[in-house]
Design an enzyme around this catalytic site. Structure first.
Site, PDB file in Angstrom:
ATOM      1  N   ALA A 126       0.859  -1.180   0.000  1.00 37.00           N
ATOM      2  CA  ALA A 126       0.000   0.000   0.000  1.00 37.00           C
ATOM      3  C   ALA A 126       0.896   1.231   0.000  1.00 37.00           C
ATOM      4  CB  ALA A 126      -0.880  -0.016   1.240  1.00 37.00           C
ATOM      5  N   GLY A 171       0.685  -5.197   0.777  1.00 31.41           N
ATOM      6  CA  GLY A 171      -0.427  -5.334  -0.175  1.00 31.41           C
ATOM      7  C   GLY A 171       0.004  -5.944  -1.497  1.00 31.41           C
ATOM      8  N   GLU A 194      -0.177  -9.530  -0.896  1.00 34.79           N
ATOM      9  CA  GLU A 194      -1.603  -9.864  -0.759  1.00 34.79           C
ATOM     10  C   GLU A 194      -2.292  -9.870  -2.129  1.00 34.79           C
ATOM     11  OE1 GLU A 194      -1.913  -6.757   2.278  1.00 34.79           O
ATOM     12  OE2 GLU A 194      -2.920  -8.236   3.549  1.00 34.79           O
ATOM     13  N   GLU A 225       4.185  -5.203   7.381  1.00 43.00           N
ATOM     14  CA  GLU A 225       3.335  -4.189   8.015  1.00 43.00           C
ATOM     15  C   GLU A 225       3.671  -3.969   9.483  1.00 43.00           C
ATOM     16  OE1 GLU A 225       2.299  -6.606   6.007  1.00 43.00           O
ATOM     17  OE2 GLU A 225       0.826  -5.835   4.589  1.00 43.00           O
TER      18      GLU A 225
HETATM   19  N1  CAA Z   1       4.599   3.347  -0.405  1.00 41.25           N
HETATM   20  C1  CAA Z   1       5.031   4.516  -0.892  1.00 41.25           C
HETATM   21  N2  CAA Z   1       6.245   4.684  -1.456  1.00 41.25           N
HETATM   22  C2  CAA Z   1       7.038   3.617  -1.514  1.00 41.25           C
HETATM   23  C3  CAA Z   1       6.666   2.355  -1.009  1.00 41.25           C
HETATM   24  C4  CAA Z   1       5.372   2.235  -0.443  1.00 41.25           C
HETATM   25  N3  CAA Z   1       4.898   1.071   0.014  1.00 41.25           N
HETATM   26  N4  CAA Z   1       7.684   1.496  -1.201  1.00 41.25           N
HETATM   27  C5  CAA Z   1       8.663   2.185  -1.803  1.00 41.25           C
HETATM   28  N5  CAA Z   1       8.293   3.468  -1.992  1.00 41.25           N
HETATM   29  C6  CAA Z   1       9.063   4.549  -2.593  1.00 41.25           C
HETATM   30  C7  CAA Z   1      10.154   5.011  -1.654  1.00 41.25           C
HETATM   31  O1  CAA Z   1       9.637   5.940  -0.706  1.00 41.25           O
HETATM   32  C8  CAA Z   1      11.131   5.637  -2.621  1.00 41.25           C
HETATM   33  O2  CAA Z   1      10.641   6.918  -2.975  1.00 41.25           O
HETATM   34  P1  CAA Z   1      11.650   8.205  -2.940  1.00 41.25           P
HETATM   35  O3  CAA Z   1      12.683   7.869  -3.996  1.00 41.25           O
HETATM   36  O4  CAA Z   1      10.740   9.322  -3.320  1.00 41.25           O
HETATM   37  O5  CAA Z   1      12.211   8.254  -1.579  1.00 41.25           O
HETATM   38  C9  CAA Z   1      10.995   4.750  -3.863  1.00 41.25           C
HETATM   39  O6  CAA Z   1       9.742   4.061  -3.738  1.00 41.25           O
HETATM   40  C10 CAA Z   1      12.092   3.715  -3.975  1.00 41.25           C
HETATM   41  O7  CAA Z   1      12.134   3.008  -2.746  1.00 41.25           O
HETATM   42  P2  CAA Z   1      13.478   2.773  -1.911  1.00 41.25           P
HETATM   43  O8  CAA Z   1      14.428   3.903  -2.133  1.00 41.25           O
HETATM   44  O9  CAA Z   1      13.093   2.459  -0.506  1.00 41.25           O
HETATM   45  O10 CAA Z   1      14.050   1.479  -2.667  1.00 41.25           O
HETATM   46  P3  CAA Z   1      14.987   0.336  -2.061  1.00 41.25           P
HETATM   47  O11 CAA Z   1      15.374  -0.512  -3.223  1.00 41.25           O
HETATM   48  O12 CAA Z   1      16.063   0.918  -1.205  1.00 41.25           O
HETATM   49  O13 CAA Z   1      14.039  -0.522  -1.072  1.00 41.25           O
HETATM   50  C11 CAA Z   1      12.007  -1.681  -0.481  1.00 41.25           C
HETATM   51  C12 CAA Z   1      12.981  -1.245  -1.613  1.00 41.25           C
HETATM   52  C13 CAA Z   1      12.687  -2.704   0.413  1.00 41.25           C
HETATM   53  C14 CAA Z   1      10.808  -2.332  -1.186  1.00 41.25           C
HETATM   54  C15 CAA Z   1      11.568  -0.451   0.356  1.00 41.25           C
HETATM   55  O14 CAA Z   1      11.146   0.555  -0.547  1.00 41.25           O
HETATM   56  C16 CAA Z   1      10.452  -0.722   1.314  1.00 41.25           C
HETATM   57  O15 CAA Z   1      10.676  -1.291   2.366  1.00 41.25           O
HETATM   58  N6  CAA Z   1       9.189  -0.283   0.955  1.00 41.25           N
HETATM   59  C17 CAA Z   1       8.059  -0.377   1.833  1.00 41.25           C
HETATM   60  C18 CAA Z   1       7.520  -1.783   1.887  1.00 41.25           C
HETATM   61  C19 CAA Z   1       6.367  -1.873   2.858  1.00 41.25           C
HETATM   62  O16 CAA Z   1       6.464  -1.580   4.030  1.00 41.25           O
HETATM   63  N7  CAA Z   1       5.184  -2.321   2.338  1.00 41.25           N
HETATM   64  C20 CAA Z   1       4.005  -2.513   3.140  1.00 41.25           C
HETATM   65  C21 CAA Z   1       3.110  -1.316   3.032  1.00 41.25           C
HETATM   66  S1  CAA Z   1       1.750  -1.413   4.146  1.00 41.25           S
HETATM   67  C22 CAA Z   1       0.593  -2.371   3.383  1.00 41.25           C
HETATM   68  O17 CAA Z   1       0.805  -2.861   2.273  1.00 41.25           O
HETATM   69  C23 CAA Z   1      -0.691  -2.563   4.132  1.00 41.25           C
HETATM   70  C24 CAA Z   1      -1.542  -3.663   3.639  1.00 41.25           C
HETATM   71  O18 CAA Z   1      -1.550  -4.753   4.143  1.00 41.25           O
HETATM   72  C25 CAA Z   1      -2.446  -3.456   2.526  1.00 41.25           C
END
Ligand code: CAA
Length: 259
Positions: free
Chosen positions: A66, A110, A113, A133
Site C-alpha cells: 500500500a 499489499g 496480498e 506491516e
Molecule cells: N509506499 C510509498 N512509497 C514507496 C513504497 C510504499 N509502500 N515502497 C517504496 N516506496 C518509494 C520510496 O519511498 C522511494 O521513494 P523516494 O525515492 O521518493 O524516496 C521509492 O519508492 C524507492 O524506494 P526505496 O528507495 O526504498 O528502494 P529500495 O530498493 O532501497 O528498497 C524496499 C525497496 C525494500 C521495497 C523499500 O522501498 C520498502 O521497504 N518499501 C516499503 C515496503 C512496505 O512496508 N510495504 C508494506 C506497506 S503497508 C501495506 O501494504 C498494508 C496492507 O496490508 C495493505
C-alpha cells in the site's frame, strides 16, 4: 485502454496483461492504481476474446505494498468508514477468468496480498515476498494473515508476519507460495505461454476449475467434494465436453468454443 496513468494494459492472443506502473514508488498501491486495476480487470472479464489474465509489475517491483505516503495521514474514522483497502482492492477475488501473478521483484505487504488474490503465482528468481506491516505499526490489511496462513501454514505465516522478514523466490517455491520460478528474462514469456494454454481450453471448464479450487478455501472437504461433483456433472451439458472427449478418441486437437 490507453487512459490508464498507473498501468500498462495489453493483450497477447487471448491473454490480457496488466502491468502495474508507478516507477517513482516501486508500484506502491495508491487509490489511482487500485481503481485502475479494478477497471482493467472488469474490461478483460467482459471481453469474450480474453480467456486468462496476467498481473505483473514494471521494473524491480511487483508492488511494494500500500502507498505509505497516501496511508500515513489517515485516521481510524477515515479508514473504518471508507472500509479502506477492501472496498477498492478486492476485484481480483471477484474475477471468474483465471489470473496469474507474474512476480518480477518486490511483492511486499499489499503487493504480496495482491499476488495471493490471483489464482497462482509464477516468480522470477529475483522475486521477494514479505508482509512487513508490523514494521509500520500495523498488520496486513488485505487478507495477508488469512491467505498466507492457509497457503503456507501457521509456522511460516507467523514467522513472516511477526518478524516482517522477506523470503526469496526459492523459499517461496519450497513452501508452496509460488508454483514456478524462472530466470527474470524468461518470466513473462513463460507466464504468457501458460496463460495462453489456459485461455485455449474450454472457457466453462476453466471457470469451473477455478471456482472449485477456490471453494476449497471456503468450505469443508465433504461440501467441497459435493460442489466439485455437481460442477463436473454440469460440464457434461457443454459442447466443449463433447468436443474434448471426441477429439481425444479421434486422436486430433480439440477445438473448444466456450459453450
Ligand atoms: N509506499 C510509498 N512509497 C514507496 C513504497 C510504499 N509502500 N515502497 C517504496 N516506496 C518509494 C520510496 O519511498 C522511494 O521513494 P523516494 O525515492 O521518493 O524516496 C521509492 O519508492 C524507492 O524506494 P526505496 O528507495 O526504498 O528502494 P529500495 O530498493 O532501497 O528498497 C524496499 C525497496 C525494500 C521495497 C523499500 O522501498 C520498502 O521497504 N518499501 C516499503 C515496503 C512496505 O512496508 N510495504 C508494506 C506497506 S503497508 C501495506 O501494504 C498494508 C496492507 O496490508 C495493505
Amino acid at each position: 485502454m490507453s487512459d490508464y496513468q498507473c498501468l500498462k494494459v495489453e493483450t497477447r492472443g487471448r491473454v490480457g496483461i496488466i502491468t502495474m506502473y508507478r516507477p517513482e514508488a516501486l508500484n506502491a498501491l495508491n487509490n489511482q492504481l487500485t481503481s485502475e486495476i479494478t477497471a482493467a480487470l472488469r474490461a478483460f472479464e467482459a471481453d469474450p476474446n480474453i480467456g486468462a489474465m496476467i498481473l505483473t509489475g514494471d521494473g524491480k517491483a511487483f508492488a511494494a505494498g500500500a502507498d505509505i505516503k497516501e496511508m500515513q495521514p489517515k485516521t481510524f474514522s477515515v479508514v473504518y468508514s471508507e472500509e479502506f483497502i477492501t472496498a477498492t482492492w478486492e476485484e481480483l477475488t471477484r474475477t471468474r477468468k483465471p489470473v496469474i501473478a507474474a512476480v518480477n521483484g518486490f511483492a511486499l505487504g499489499g503487493g504480496c496480498e495482491f499476488a495471493m488474490m490471483c489464482d497462482t503465482i509464477f516468480a522470477s528468481e529475483k522475486a521477494k515476498f514479505g508482509q512487513p506491516e508490523i514494521k509500520l505499526g500495523v498488520i496486513p490489511g488485505s487478507g495477508g494473515t488469512q491467505r498466507l496462513t492457509r497457503f503456507v501454514g501457521k509456522a511460516v505465516a507467523m514467522d513472516m508476519i511477526l518478524t516482517g522478514r522477506m523470503i526469496d523466490a526459492e523459499e517461496a517455491l519450497r513452501i508452496g507460495l509460488v508454483a514456478r520460478v524462472y530466470p527474470p528474462e524468461q518470466l513473462m514469456e513463460e507466464t504468457i505461454k501458460a496463460a495462453e494454454q489456459i485461455a485455449n481450453y474450454g472457457a466453462l471448464a476453466v471457470m469451473a476449475a477455478k471456482e472449485t479450487v477456490n471453494r476449497a478455501y471456503e468450505t469443508t472437504m465433504s461440501e467441497g467434494v459435493r460442489f466439485e461433483r455437481r460442477l463436473f456433472h454440469g460440464l457434461f451439458g457443454t459442447a466443449d465436453q463433447q468436443e474434448g472427449m471426441a477429439a481425444f478418441l479421434e486422436k486430433r486437437e480439440a477445438k473448444f468454443t466456450g459453450r
